[in-house]
Enzyme design. Structure first.
Site, short mmCIF file in Angstrom:
data_model
loop_
_atom_site.label_atom_id
_atom_site.label_comp_id
_atom_site.label_asym_id
_atom_site.label_seq_id
_atom_site.Cartn_x
_atom_site.Cartn_y
_atom_site.Cartn_z
N CYS A 4 -11.43 122.10 45.79
CA CYS A 4 -10.68 122.66 44.65
C CYS A 4 -9.90 121.54 43.96
O CYS A 4 -8.66 121.56 43.90
CB CYS A 4 -9.76 123.76 45.13
SG CYS A 4 -9.15 124.83 43.81
N CYS A 44 -12.85 134.22 44.31
CA CYS A 44 -11.86 133.47 43.53
C CYS A 44 -12.03 133.81 42.05
O CYS A 44 -13.08 133.55 41.47
CB CYS A 44 -12.05 131.98 43.76
SG CYS A 44 -11.00 130.97 42.68
N GLU A 96 3.29 112.69 57.56
CA GLU A 96 3.74 113.55 56.46
C GLU A 96 4.67 112.82 55.49
O GLU A 96 4.58 113.01 54.28
CB GLU A 96 4.42 114.81 57.00
CG GLU A 96 3.48 115.81 57.64
CD GLU A 96 2.36 116.26 56.73
OE1 GLU A 96 2.51 116.18 55.49
OE2 GLU A 96 1.31 116.66 57.25
#
Length: 372
Positions: free
Chosen positions: A205, A221, A50
DNA sequence: AAGACGGGGAA
DNA sequence: TTCCCAGTCTT
């Protein structure tokens, strides 16, 4: 606690929510990439990944992650390492504060958590370099804790799913997205679900030309319905770049072949990393600098290193962009008559072969390669 | 609320 | 060239 923050916002109904959850999860089970940090899920590995992934794309991180984990397989081995070695492993990834804070945080874990990476949100959040996103990501992904995440991919996905046309980074937008992330989060399969949100954002996306036809959320959507992905999320105003001209000098002791390097200090870019002495200075025609330019270089070099160069030979020009600056770096080489007895703290003479074990700025590394 | 931090990959 | 990236921290 009666006031969940999601109750301050109007989101679609729970049927819609159920569709989002199941479709995202089913899509992820068929389309998840095989990424190294997804094997052997563990808070330490998740944490390292991360931090590396902050503002850095997956493709760039993969090799760094594998090398890093091989050398520092657990939090104590990282804590016990020298910061210089950690930076060497980070070299080229950028945002070096991340590496310094990762190392510092490892020592906090070693000294205050018995060498075991903490698994409660507050403790993780308290580690240097860990904000709300990273703490939530680590614990949700590696321990399946029910914590929401909001980052670049979900900013875009949420904006389109909610037809949210404000700047996604504004604090009001971020409040809404965190509330939405909390509202949409299922009770089970948190790890997969959070990764799925990011995976859909990364693979489907996308910022440009999203694959709405292949999207698990098509037909629910509004952005897909209106075909308005170019407008949402709101394009940010473009950053303007500043042109900078700098000079770097490879000072060499002809007898020993040693070269002089300088460590970047707090407040400078690349704090903790080393570089060849370097300063702002424009040279019109670097191959044939004027006497005036040469004397300016000598003077600045002397100011920085207390060394004086006999003759400056032009080596090469390196171009690179740093944040909002575009830098043209003219590199020279020069011999010193004799080495100084006393050097400033942040200077040292090294054999070119030893540069391999020293963390350098990317331009410093390029220059080091060009002289060896 | 805005700016700094870094470098690579892609269009 | 410009845009974008599994953000955080400091003014």
């Amino acid at each position: 606690m009666t006031n969940k923050s999601s109750e301050n916002f109007a989101f679609p109904d729970t049927l819609w929510r159920r569709k989002v959850r199941t479709r995202i999860l089913n899509w992820y089970r068929r389309n998840a990439r095989d990424l190294p940090w997804r094997n052997n899920l563990h808070p330490y590995r998740s944490w390292v990944s991360e931090i590396m992934l902050q503002q850095t794309q997956v493709a760039t991180v993969i090799d760094y992650f594998n090398r890093f984990i091989k050398r520092f397989p657990d939090v104590v081995s990282l804590a016990n390492a020298e910061q210089q070695e950690v930076l060497r492993y980070w070299e080229g990834l950028g945002y070096y504060r991340r590496a310094r804070q990762l190392h510092l945080a490892a020592q906090v874990v070693r000294d205050q958590h018995d060498g075991e990476f903490p698994t409660d949100f507050e403790s993780v959040l308290a580690l240097p370099g860990v904000g709300r996103y990273t703490a939530g990501a680590i614990l949700s992904i590696s321990r399946n804790q029910r914590l929401p995440i909001v980052e670049a991919n979900t900013n875009r996905l949420f904006a389109r799913l909610l037809l949210h046309d404000e700047d996604v980074m504004s604090s009001s937008s971020q409040k809404r997205f965190w509330a939405f992330a909390e509202w949409i989060l299922p009770r089970k399969h948190i790890s997969d679900f959070n990764q799925a949100l990011m995976e859909v954002g990364a693979l489907v996306c996308t910022p440009q030309k999203p694959d709405c036809k292949g999207c698990p959320l098509k037909s629910i959507c509004p952005t897909e319905l209106q075909q308005c992905w170019e407008r949402i999320p709101k394009p940010k105003k473009k950053t303007k770049y500043e042109n900078l001209f700098e000079v770097a000098v490879v000072l060499r002791d002809p007898k020993s072949k040693f070269v002089l390097i300088r460590q970047c200090e707090a407040g400078e870019r690349w704090e903790g990393l080393w570089d060849f002495p370097r300063f702002e200075c424009s040279v019109k025609k670097p191959k044939q600098p004027t006497r005036h330019e040469l004397s300016r270089i000598s003077s600045k070099l002397n100011q920085l290193t207390d060394c004086s160069a006999t003759q400056l030979n032009w080596l090469t020009q390196i171009k690179h962009g740093v944040t909002k600056s575009r830098i043209a770096l003219n590199c020279f080489q020069a011999d010193v008559p004799r080495r100084k007895r006393k050097l400033k703290e942040n200077l040292k003479w090294v054999h070119p072969d030893d540069l391999n074990n020293i963390p350098l700025s990317v331009t410093g590394r390029k220059l080091a390669k060009s002289i060896s």
